[in-house]
Design a protein around this motif. Sequence first.
Motif, PDB file in Angstrom:
ATOM      1  N   ILE A  31       0.849  -1.199   0.000  1.00 10.31           N
ATOM      2  CA  ILE A  31       0.000   0.000   0.000  1.00 10.31           C
ATOM      3  C   ILE A  31       0.875   1.236   0.000  1.00 10.31           C
ATOM      4  CG2 ILE A  31      -1.875   1.210   1.144  1.00 10.31           C
ATOM      5  CD1 ILE A  31      -2.504  -1.373   2.644  1.00 10.31           C
ATOM      6  N   GLY A  32       1.001   1.862  -1.138  1.00  7.84           N
ATOM      7  CA  GLY A  32       1.776   3.083  -1.245  1.00  7.84           C
ATOM      8  C   GLY A  32       0.901   4.230  -1.726  1.00  7.84           C
ATOM      9  N   ALA A  33       1.519   5.395  -1.851  1.00 12.37           N
ATOM     10  CA  ALA A  33       0.775   6.550  -2.340  1.00 12.37           C
ATOM     11  C   ALA A  33       0.282   6.308  -3.768  1.00 12.37           C
ATOM     12  CB  ALA A  33       1.663   7.790  -2.297  1.00 12.37           C
ATOM     13  N   GLY A  34       0.964   5.403  -4.486  1.00 11.98           N
ATOM     14  CA  GLY A  34       0.550   5.092  -5.849  1.00 11.98           C
ATOM     15  C   GLY A  34      -0.858   4.542  -5.919  1.00 11.98           C
ATOM     16  N   LEU A  35      -1.294   3.825  -4.872  1.00 13.44           N
ATOM     17  CA  LEU A  35      -2.654   3.293  -4.854  1.00 13.44           C
ATOM     18  C   LEU A  35      -3.666   4.420  -4.736  1.00 13.44           C
ATOM     19  CD1 LEU A  35      -4.771   1.050  -4.644  1.00 13.44           C
ATOM     20  CD2 LEU A  35      -4.257   0.879  -2.203  1.00 13.44           C
ATOM     21  N   PHE A  36      -3.385   5.410  -3.891  1.00 16.73           N
ATOM     22  CA  PHE A  36      -4.342   6.483  -3.655  1.00 16.73           C
ATOM     23  C   PHE A  36      -4.326   7.538  -4.767  1.00 16.73           C
ATOM     24  CE2 PHE A  36      -2.998   4.860   0.509  1.00 16.73           C
ATOM     25  CZ  PHE A  36      -4.219   4.460   1.018  1.00 16.73           C
ATOM     26  N   TYR A 278      -9.223   7.681  -5.160  1.00 18.92           N
ATOM     27  CA  TYR A 278      -9.984   7.651  -3.911  1.00 18.92           C
ATOM     28  C   TYR A 278     -10.703   8.971  -3.662  1.00 18.92           C
ATOM     29  CZ  TYR A 278      -8.274   3.142  -2.195  1.00 18.92           C
ATOM     30  OH  TYR A 278      -8.039   1.804  -2.024  1.00 18.92           O
ATOM     31  N   GLN A 279      -9.990  10.083  -3.846  1.00 14.17           N
ATOM     32  CA  GLN A 279     -10.620  11.380  -3.613  1.00 14.17           C
ATOM     33  C   GLN A 279     -11.772  11.605  -4.582  1.00 14.17           C
ATOM     34  OE1 GLN A 279      -8.019  14.825  -3.196  1.00 14.17           O
ATOM     35  NE2 GLN A 279      -9.558  16.153  -4.130  1.00 14.17           N
TER      36      GLN A 279
END
Length: 463
Positions: A31-36, A278-279
Amino acid sequence: MTQTAPAQETGELSAGLRQRHVTMISIAGVIGAGLFIGSGSAIAKAGPAVLLAYLLAGTLVVLVMRMLGEMAAAHPDSGSFSTYADRAIGPWAGFTVGWLYWWFWVLVIPVEATAAATILNSWVPGVPQWGWALVVTLLLTVTNLFSVANYGEFEFWFALLKVAAIIAFIVVAALAVLGILPGASGNVSGFSHLVDQGGFMPNGPGAVIAAVLVTMFSFMGTEIVTIAAAESGNPAYQIGKATRSVIWRIGIFYLASILLVVAIVPWTDPRLPESGSYQTALEVLGIPGAKLIVDVVVLVAVASCLNSALYTASRMLFSLGRRNQAPAIVNRTTSQGVPRYAVLGSTIIGFLAVIANYVFPDDVFKTLLATSGAVALLVYLVIAVSQLRMRRTLEREGVAMPVKMWAFPVLTWAVIVVIPVVLIYMASREDSRLDLGMTALIAVGVVAVGVWLTRRRTIGADT
């Protein structure tokens, strides 16, 4: 009379990571920032068929992790696959993949520091972005300098928050898709968005393959547990546990969450590449404070990635130093078993890259960053080749293998064949040809240095 070396020069890592540390590192390593954030660009590129890109990349990661787990459980080592490549293929291979992997994580440092600085600057504009980048980098460097337990403790809480955030998102999004979320608009229920904007694969199979390269950056980090486990009390058990759980981790955190995103948000929504998946999904659902919620989660994810980048780069540099493939100073450790010079060396180079991110034009730095996808594929290819050769050695020597690769050697060969096919396809696409060319240039340069050093060591030993 032989004297005992001082503690700071023993070159031995401590076993300071607890079981809960390694467990959470293994759960949240994917789970990294790349997922979000990065997943939004992948969706915009491939449409709903981005699910195939995540499935392909996820399958590749699962197989590679199984191969790496087999070697790491039999011979735990902080150098992980670099050490195994050294033994199975040759010193030049270990040198090459070790330095390429270090390069990858050093590039991650400015990316994550800048992302964190952007969020913090939006909250406290009085402090410039470069100031926030410096503060975040220095803070996490300090946590890595004193003991590995500090890294483990920070990562434990970072990981716990990331997992909680994703589970909460999946619950809310699933309720919306099922049509039972209070206040959600009617056009978000069901899965019609998977086909109503030009079909499931609107941009063709080529866009799916191109999206794989974006997703590879997100998945890189899964293998950190095989490095971290070497500093735990029971590395073989921890590695086996982590490699067995990687399937459900990727299935839940990536495939399930991305499926819900593309069901809620039309892939043509212009907010996806800008705001992230996500946002955008939370905004479509009308969740109050969607941006603030995602900013907080992304800040945690970014801090986690930066923390892991500093840790992983330093351990790989330490391992290279132990094998005489990096300056000897980097394999000195403190009395707490921390490779302080390896941490500081990686931090300094990483922070120079942070400065470069502000000084050089965007396209220059983005081109350097784009090499990361190809570097990930090259690392995975070396892991597969190493496992193919090392498996026979382990069996011949009668070494216990707590973890074994499935359907050996068929699946190992499948990975070895698929990765070059993807790289060849990259070379055929104009939008990725430069990235692949730069990666090849860097790799050839590192290989050349590795071969030269290997031959120099061999000649020195003969004389």
